[in-house]
Design a protein around this motif. Structure first.
Motif, PDB file in Angstrom:
ATOM      1  N   TYR A 180       0.839  -1.189   0.000  1.00  0.00           N
ATOM      2  CA  TYR A 180       0.000   0.000   0.000  1.00  0.00           C
ATOM      3  C   TYR A 180       0.877   1.244   0.000  1.00  0.00           C
ATOM      4  O   TYR A 180       2.108   1.142  -0.019  1.00  0.00           O
ATOM      5  CB  TYR A 180      -0.945  -0.019   1.206  1.00  0.00           C
ATOM      6  CG  TYR A 180      -0.248   0.006   2.547  1.00  0.00           C
ATOM      7  CD1 TYR A 180      -0.173   1.186   3.301  1.00  0.00           C
ATOM      8  CD2 TYR A 180       0.330  -1.136   3.081  1.00  0.00           C
ATOM      9  CE1 TYR A 180       0.462   1.203   4.536  1.00  0.00           C
ATOM     10  CE2 TYR A 180       0.955  -1.123   4.316  1.00  0.00           C
ATOM     11  CZ  TYR A 180       1.026   0.051   5.035  1.00  0.00           C
ATOM     12  OH  TYR A 180       1.650   0.069   6.251  1.00  0.00           O
ATOM     13  N   THR A 181       0.260   2.399  -0.003  1.00  0.00           N
ATOM     14  CA  THR A 181       0.990   3.662   0.003  1.00  0.00           C
ATOM     15  C   THR A 181       0.911   4.281   1.390  1.00  0.00           C
ATOM     16  O   THR A 181      -0.167   4.405   1.965  1.00  0.00           O
ATOM     17  CB  THR A 181       0.405   4.630  -1.036  1.00  0.00           C
ATOM     18  OG1 THR A 181       0.458   3.990  -2.314  1.00  0.00           O
ATOM     19  CG2 THR A 181       1.184   5.923  -1.089  1.00  0.00           C
ATOM     20  N   ARG A 182       2.075   4.654   1.934  1.00  0.00           N
ATOM     21  CA  ARG A 182       2.143   5.327   3.233  1.00  0.00           C
ATOM     22  C   ARG A 182       2.962   6.594   3.046  1.00  0.00           C
ATOM     23  O   ARG A 182       4.130   6.535   2.684  1.00  0.00           O
ATOM     24  CB  ARG A 182       2.785   4.419   4.279  1.00  0.00           C
ATOM     25  CG  ARG A 182       2.825   5.073   5.658  1.00  0.00           C
ATOM     26  CD  ARG A 182       3.337   4.139   6.711  1.00  0.00           C
ATOM     27  NE  ARG A 182       4.737   3.836   6.441  1.00  0.00           N
ATOM     28  CZ  ARG A 182       5.387   2.805   6.958  1.00  0.00           C
ATOM     29  NH1 ARG A 182       4.769   1.954   7.737  1.00  0.00           N
ATOM     30  NH2 ARG A 182       6.649   2.605   6.672  1.00  0.00           N
ATOM     31  N   GLN A 183       2.336   7.724   3.277  1.00  0.00           N
ATOM     32  CA  GLN A 183       2.977   9.033   3.104  1.00  0.00           C
ATOM     33  C   GLN A 183       3.632   9.147   1.731  1.00  0.00           C
ATOM     34  O   GLN A 183       4.785   9.526   1.599  1.00  0.00           O
ATOM     35  CB  GLN A 183       3.983   9.291   4.227  1.00  0.00           C
ATOM     36  CG  GLN A 183       3.332   9.328   5.590  1.00  0.00           C
ATOM     37  CD  GLN A 183       4.330   9.464   6.716  1.00  0.00           C
ATOM     38  OE1 GLN A 183       5.534   9.395   6.530  1.00  0.00           O
ATOM     39  NE2 GLN A 183       3.808   9.672   7.915  1.00  0.00           N
ATOM     40  N   ALA A 197       4.724   0.902   0.805  1.00  0.00           N
ATOM     41  CA  ALA A 197       4.894   0.219   2.082  1.00  0.00           C
ATOM     42  C   ALA A 197       4.428  -1.220   1.933  1.00  0.00           C
ATOM     43  O   ALA A 197       3.514  -1.509   1.158  1.00  0.00           O
ATOM     44  CB  ALA A 197       4.087   0.933   3.167  1.00  0.00           C
ATOM     45  N   LEU A 245       3.541  -4.722   4.380  1.00  0.00           N
ATOM     46  CA  LEU A 245       3.352  -5.225   5.733  1.00  0.00           C
ATOM     47  C   LEU A 245       2.950  -6.692   5.689  1.00  0.00           C
ATOM     48  O   LEU A 245       1.948  -7.036   5.061  1.00  0.00           O
ATOM     49  CB  LEU A 245       2.265  -4.418   6.448  1.00  0.00           C
ATOM     50  CG  LEU A 245       2.040  -4.764   7.910  1.00  0.00           C
ATOM     51  CD1 LEU A 245       3.253  -4.376   8.749  1.00  0.00           C
ATOM     52  CD2 LEU A 245       0.810  -4.047   8.422  1.00  0.00           C
ATOM     53  N   SER A 293      -5.068   0.466  14.071  1.00  0.00           N
ATOM     54  CA  SER A 293      -3.771   0.270  13.416  1.00  0.00           C
ATOM     55  C   SER A 293      -3.553   1.260  12.277  1.00  0.00           C
ATOM     56  O   SER A 293      -4.492   1.740  11.644  1.00  0.00           O
ATOM     57  CB  SER A 293      -3.646  -1.154  12.879  1.00  0.00           C
ATOM     58  OG  SER A 293      -4.453  -1.326  11.737  1.00  0.00           O
ATOM     59  N   GLU A 294      -2.296   1.527  12.029  1.00  0.00           N
ATOM     60  CA  GLU A 294      -1.923   2.386  10.908  1.00  0.00           C
ATOM     61  C   GLU A 294      -2.366   1.759   9.590  1.00  0.00           C
ATOM     62  O   GLU A 294      -2.753   2.457   8.659  1.00  0.00           O
ATOM     63  CB  GLU A 294      -0.411   2.602  10.902  1.00  0.00           C
ATOM     64  CG  GLU A 294       0.064   3.478   9.769  1.00  0.00           C
ATOM     65  CD  GLU A 294       1.575   3.618   9.755  1.00  0.00           C
ATOM     66  OE1 GLU A 294       2.144   3.430   8.668  1.00  0.00           O
ATOM     67  OE2 GLU A 294       2.158   3.915  10.806  1.00  0.00           O
ATOM     68  N   LEU A 295      -2.329   0.435   9.531  1.00  0.00           N
ATOM     69  CA  LEU A 295      -2.744  -0.258   8.309  1.00  0.00           C
ATOM     70  C   LEU A 295      -4.185   0.069   7.955  1.00  0.00           C
ATOM     71  O   LEU A 295      -4.486   0.397   6.802  1.00  0.00           O
ATOM     72  CB  LEU A 295      -2.572  -1.771   8.467  1.00  0.00           C
ATOM     73  CG  LEU A 295      -3.016  -2.611   7.271  1.00  0.00           C
ATOM     74  CD1 LEU A 295      -2.124  -2.342   6.064  1.00  0.00           C
ATOM     75  CD2 LEU A 295      -3.023  -4.081   7.623  1.00  0.00           C
ATOM     76  N   SER A 317      -6.072   2.667   8.767  1.00  0.00           N
ATOM     77  CA  SER A 317      -6.259   4.043   8.296  1.00  0.00           C
ATOM     78  C   SER A 317      -5.623   4.274   6.932  1.00  0.00           C
ATOM     79  O   SER A 317      -6.106   5.085   6.149  1.00  0.00           O
ATOM     80  CB  SER A 317      -5.722   5.047   9.315  1.00  0.00           C
ATOM     81  OG  SER A 317      -4.345   4.860   9.523  1.00  0.00           O
ATOM     82  N   ALA A 318      -4.568   3.549   6.617  1.00  0.00           N
ATOM     83  CA  ALA A 318      -3.883   3.741   5.334  1.00  0.00           C
ATOM     84  C   ALA A 318      -4.594   3.071   4.167  1.00  0.00           C
ATOM     85  O   ALA A 318      -4.531   3.571   3.047  1.00  0.00           O
ATOM     86  CB  ALA A 318      -2.441   3.219   5.427  1.00  0.00           C
ATOM     87  N   ILE A 319      -5.263   1.930   4.403  1.00  0.00           N
ATOM     88  CA  ILE A 319      -5.790   1.196   3.251  1.00  0.00           C
ATOM     89  C   ILE A 319      -7.302   1.221   3.114  1.00  0.00           C
ATOM     90  O   ILE A 319      -7.811   0.858   2.054  1.00  0.00           O
ATOM     91  CB  ILE A 319      -5.291  -0.268   3.223  1.00  0.00           C
ATOM     92  CG1 ILE A 319      -5.906  -1.108   4.342  1.00  0.00           C
ATOM     93  CG2 ILE A 319      -3.777  -0.322   3.243  1.00  0.00           C
ATOM     94  CD1 ILE A 319      -5.599  -2.590   4.233  1.00  0.00           C
TER      95      ILE A 319
END
Length: 146
Positions: A29-32, A36, A38, A58-60, A62-64
């Motif tokens: 996925y894309t992080r900032q 990224a 995981l 989790s950050e995951l 919110s990111a995906i």
């Protein structure tokens, strides 16, 4: 398959059959604005969608949630230089339907790192591709026929 490249393309059915044989894959996925990756444990749903269970905070998540992502899993035998790799691409969404959440509590993946509040993330199998390395060799150059 090109006779010289040693790879065989897998169809969707073969890809899904192979995915259920391994417990861990990687969400891409894309992080900032950067790529990224995981590793996650997962299962497949009835329609071939990839299911991941993770912490709601989790950050995951919110990111995906709502994003297009890739999911990759593989199995490699370094001794024989053989194996396969499958990539699933599609939209990732957090499961919000209460009945679906209850169903997944029974049949979905179990978290390897349980959290107080967990959610299920579904990655739709919009595009499924894979390939298998065939005609592997040992590290000593001895050929092992299929």
């Amino acid at each position: 398959m090109d006779a010289n490249d040693g790879f065989r393309e897998l169809d969707r059915r073969e890809c899904l059959r192979l995915l259920v044989t391994v417990p861990v894959g990687r969400v891409v996925y894309t992080r900032q604005a950067l790529p990224a990756v995981l590793p996650v444990n997962f299962t497949l749903d009835r329609d071939g969608a990839v299911l991941v269970r993770t912490s709601a905070s989790s950050e995951l998540v919110s990111a995906i949630d709502g994003a297009l992502v890739a999911f990759e899993a593989d199995e490699v035998d370094a001794a024989t230089h053989s194996g396969w790799s499958v990539v699933v691409m599609g939209a990732a969404t957090v499961v919000t339907d209460p009945a679906e959440h209850v169903r997944l509590l029974r049949s979905g993946p179990r978290s390897w790192a349980p959290a107080p509040q967990e959610v299920f993330v579904r990655i739709d199998a919009e595009l499924v591709t894979g390939r298998e390395l065939v005609g592997g060799r040992s590290v000593y150059g001895v050929h092992f026929p299929s």
